[in-house]
Motif scaffolding. Structure first.
Motif, PDB file in Angstrom:
ATOM      1  N   VAL A  65       0.967  -1.133   0.132  1.00  9.37           N
ATOM      2  CA  VAL A  65       0.161   0.177   0.005  1.00  9.37           C
ATOM      3  C   VAL A  65       0.931   1.256   0.006  1.00  9.37           C
ATOM      4  N   ASN A  66       1.806   1.036   0.728  1.00  9.57           N
ATOM      5  CA  ASN A  66       2.769   2.266   0.850  1.00  9.57           C
ATOM      6  C   ASN A  66       3.843   2.537  -0.278  1.00  9.57           C
ATOM      7  N   GLY A  67       3.804   1.398  -1.040  1.00 15.67           N
ATOM      8  CA  GLY A  67       5.061   1.523  -2.130  1.00 15.67           C
ATOM      9  C   GLY A  67       6.338   1.367  -1.636  1.00 15.67           C
ATOM     10  N   ASN A  68       6.485   0.679  -0.627  1.00 14.45           N
ATOM     11  CA  ASN A  68       7.827   0.416  -0.083  1.00 14.45           C
ATOM     12  C   ASN A  68       8.499  -0.637  -0.793  1.00 14.45           C
ATOM     13  N   ASN A  69       9.884  -0.587  -1.088  1.00 16.62           N
ATOM     14  CA  ASN A  69      10.625  -1.779  -1.526  1.00 16.62           C
ATOM     15  C   ASN A  69      10.583  -3.140  -0.668  1.00 16.62           C
ATOM     16  N   GLY A  70      11.219  -4.106  -1.127  1.00 14.87           N
ATOM     17  CA  GLY A  70      11.500  -5.153  -0.570  1.00 14.87           C
ATOM     18  C   GLY A  70      12.157  -5.356   0.745  1.00 14.87           C
ATOM     19  N   SER A  71      13.102  -4.452   0.943  1.00 10.37           N
ATOM     20  CA  SER A  71      14.002  -4.189   2.036  1.00 10.37           C
ATOM     21  C   SER A  71      13.391  -3.647   3.128  1.00 10.37           C
ATOM     22  N   GLN A  72      12.376  -2.758   2.780  1.00  5.35           N
ATOM     23  CA  GLN A  72      11.713  -2.142   4.042  1.00  5.35           C
ATOM     24  C   GLN A  72      10.529  -2.973   4.621  1.00  5.35           C
ATOM     25  N   ILE A  73      10.439  -2.984   5.934  1.00  2.00           N
ATOM     26  CA  ILE A  73       9.354  -3.751   6.615  1.00  2.00           C
ATOM     27  C   ILE A  73       8.451  -2.484   7.340  1.00  2.00           C
ATOM     28  N   ALA A  74       7.263  -2.811   7.140  1.00  2.00           N
ATOM     29  CA  ALA A  74       6.332  -1.924   7.645  1.00  2.00           C
ATOM     30  C   ALA A  74       5.750  -2.474   8.890  1.00  2.00           C
ATOM     31  N   SER A  75       5.404  -1.480   9.805  1.00  2.00           N
ATOM     32  CA  SER A  75       4.908  -1.781  11.242  1.00  2.00           C
ATOM     33  C   SER A  75       3.474  -2.160  10.937  1.00  2.00           C
ATOM     34  N   ASN A  76       3.135  -3.201  12.086  1.00  2.00           N
ATOM     35  CA  ASN A  76       1.795  -3.458  12.340  1.00  2.00           C
ATOM     36  C   ASN A  76       0.866  -2.019  12.506  1.00  2.00           C
ATOM     37  N   SER A  77      -0.588  -2.176  11.784  1.00 12.40           N
ATOM     38  CA  SER A  77      -1.342  -1.203  12.218  1.00 12.40           C
ATOM     39  C   SER A  77      -2.776  -1.794  12.192  1.00 12.40           C
ATOM     40  N   SER A  78      -3.661  -1.089  13.069  1.00 16.98           N
ATOM     41  CA  SER A  78      -4.995  -1.595  12.662  1.00 16.98           C
ATOM     42  C   SER A  78      -5.430  -1.486  11.146  1.00 16.98           C
ATOM     43  N   GLU A  79      -4.886  -0.766  10.610  1.00 15.29           N
ATOM     44  CA  GLU A  79      -5.569  -0.432   8.968  1.00 15.29           C
ATOM     45  C   GLU A  79      -4.892  -1.419   8.180  1.00 15.29           C
ATOM     46  N   SER A  80      -3.768  -1.949   8.442  1.00 15.51           N
ATOM     47  CA  SER A  80      -3.304  -2.961   7.576  1.00 15.51           C
ATOM     48  C   SER A  80      -4.109  -4.163   8.115  1.00 15.51           C
ATOM     49  N   SER A  81      -4.380  -4.554   9.251  1.00 19.01           N
ATOM     50  CA  SER A  81      -5.030  -5.658   9.768  1.00 19.01           C
ATOM     51  C   SER A  81      -6.356  -5.778   9.152  1.00 19.01           C
ATOM     52  N   GLU A  82      -7.063  -4.600   9.154  1.00 16.75           N
ATOM     53  CA  GLU A  82      -8.374  -4.404   8.315  1.00 16.75           C
ATOM     54  C   GLU A  82      -8.231  -4.895   6.858  1.00 16.75           C
ATOM     55  N   LYS A  83      -7.287  -4.397   6.296  1.00 17.88           N
ATOM     56  CA  LYS A  83      -7.118  -4.711   4.785  1.00 17.88           C
ATOM     57  C   LYS A  83      -6.700  -6.103   4.699  1.00 17.88           C
ATOM     58  N   LEU A  84      -6.062  -6.728   5.494  1.00 24.73           N
ATOM     59  CA  LEU A  84      -5.887  -8.330   5.568  1.00 24.73           C
ATOM     60  C   LEU A  84      -7.279  -9.060   5.679  1.00 24.73           C
ATOM     61  N   ASP A  85      -7.904  -8.699   6.493  1.00 23.63           N
ATOM     62  CA  ASP A  85      -9.333  -9.351   6.706  1.00 23.63           C
ATOM     63  C   ASP A  85     -10.138  -9.114   5.648  1.00 23.63           C
ATOM     64  N   LYS A  86     -10.032  -8.000   4.862  1.00 24.03           N
ATOM     65  CA  LYS A  86     -10.753  -7.774   3.846  1.00 24.03           C
ATOM     66  C   LYS A  86     -10.204  -8.910   2.567  1.00 24.03           C
ATOM     67  N   VAL A  87      -8.915  -8.578   2.377  1.00 21.35           N
ATOM     68  CA  VAL A  87      -8.187  -9.654   1.482  1.00 21.35           C
ATOM     69  C   VAL A  87      -8.583 -11.044   1.407  1.00 21.35           C
ATOM     70  N   ILE A  88      -8.586 -11.431   2.807  1.00 20.63           N
ATOM     71  CA  ILE A  88      -8.947 -12.898   3.029  1.00 20.63           C
ATOM     72  C   ILE A  88     -10.269 -13.399   2.605  1.00 20.63           C
ATOM     73  N   ALA A  89     -11.264 -12.406   3.126  1.00 19.64           N
ATOM     74  CA  ALA A  89     -12.691 -12.508   2.840  1.00 19.64           C
ATOM     75  C   ALA A  89     -12.983 -12.655   1.526  1.00 19.64           C
ATOM     76  N   LEU A  90     -12.438 -11.837   0.679  1.00 22.40           N
ATOM     77  CA  LEU A  90     -12.606 -11.522  -0.842  1.00 22.40           C
ATOM     78  C   LEU A  90     -12.119 -12.882  -1.497  1.00 22.40           C
ATOM     79  N   LEU A  91     -11.014 -13.253  -1.170  1.00 24.60           N
ATOM     80  CA  LEU A  91     -10.200 -14.362  -1.685  1.00 24.60           C
ATOM     81  C   LEU A  91     -11.060 -15.791  -1.431  1.00 24.60           C
ATOM     82  N   THR A  92     -11.568 -15.638  -0.280  1.00 20.41           N
ATOM     83  CA  THR A  92     -12.313 -16.851   0.280  1.00 20.41           C
ATOM     84  C   THR A  92     -13.661 -16.849  -0.368  1.00 20.41           C
ATOM     85  N   ALA A  93     -14.240 -15.696  -0.893  1.00 24.28           N
ATOM     86  CA  ALA A  93     -15.368 -15.544  -1.886  1.00 24.28           C
ATOM     87  C   ALA A  93     -15.242 -16.137  -2.974  1.00 24.28           C
ATOM     88  N   LEU A  94     -13.998 -15.726  -3.328  1.00 22.48           N
ATOM     89  CA  LEU A  94     -13.653 -16.237  -4.911  1.00 22.48           C
ATOM     90  C   LEU A  94     -13.363 -17.795  -5.209  1.00 22.48           C
TER      91      LEU A  94
END
Length: 204
Positions: A139-168
């Motif tokens: 989401v932030n456009g970071n390269n592979g050497s950068q590790i983003a910190s955990n956040s409630s926003e990213s957690s919500e995005k993961l939940d959405k991704v998992i739900a949508l992929l499961t539906a597919l």
């Protein structure tokens, strides 16, 4: 390609949706071939297109055929038991499942990633914290050497991704009797549509 798929179905089953009628190593091991293209169940599962896992659906079998990276070279003129015919060249697909436009991997297998040298990201769906980091990087456009910190926003995005992929992958198609020309055309259209939906889902 439309002709190749239909000719293979004609050769294998007379373009009928049936289980195999001969005894061989597959049937002896409890893994008989079935459907117009005579996939074994394990081979079909390995190449099934997301959301199309109905082994006896001719439409889903066409999608699985096209989901083989080597589908252009999978069939051709050959000789089987001394008879010249057009059929599978290697008794089935020899390539790997295509993931250029994403997908879910839930069995141990060798796959190709970063096709055409386009960067990709693999999300470990059983390791939520690491998946959160990777989603935030994307989401932030970071390269592979950068590790983003955990956040409630990213957690919500993961939940959405998992739900949508499961539906597919939860949908099951109707069983169809034969492979029609429209099945092949619709399979290509469905592939394009799924790609567009996946891109919209992921926000690019």
């Amino acid at each position: 390609m439309q002709s190749a798929i239909i000719k293979t179905a004609d050769s294998e089953t007379g373009n009928r949706n049936i289980m195999q009628t001969i005894s061989d190593v597959n049937s002896a091991s409890g893994n008989p071939a079935g459907g117009p293209l005579q996939f074994t169940k394990t081979t079909f599962d390995a190449f099934a297109f997301p959301g199309h896992h109905n082994f006896r659906s001719s439409f889903d079998q066409v999608l699985a055929f096209l989901n083989n990276s080597d589908y252009l070279h999978a069939t051709g003129n050959t000789s089987i038991w001394g008879h010249a015919k057009y059929d599978w060249l290697h008794s089935g697909p020899q390539g790997h499942k295509r993931f250029e436009n994403g997908g879910i991997i839930n069995t141990n297998q060798l796959i190709e990633v970063a096709e055409h040298n386009k960067p990709e990201m693999v999300l470990p769906l059983t390791n939520k914290s690491r998946a959160n980091q990777l989603i935030a990087q994307a989401v932030n456009g970071n390269n592979g050497s950068q590790i983003a910190s955990n956040s409630s926003e990213s957690s919500e995005k993961l939940d959405k991704v998992i739900a949508l992929l499961t539906a597919l992958v939860s949908g099951q198609g109707n069983v169809q009797a034969v492979i029609a020309k429209s099945d092949v055309v619709n399979a290509v259209k469905s592939n394009t549509k799924k790609t567009s939906q996946y891109s919209q889902m992921m926000g690019y």
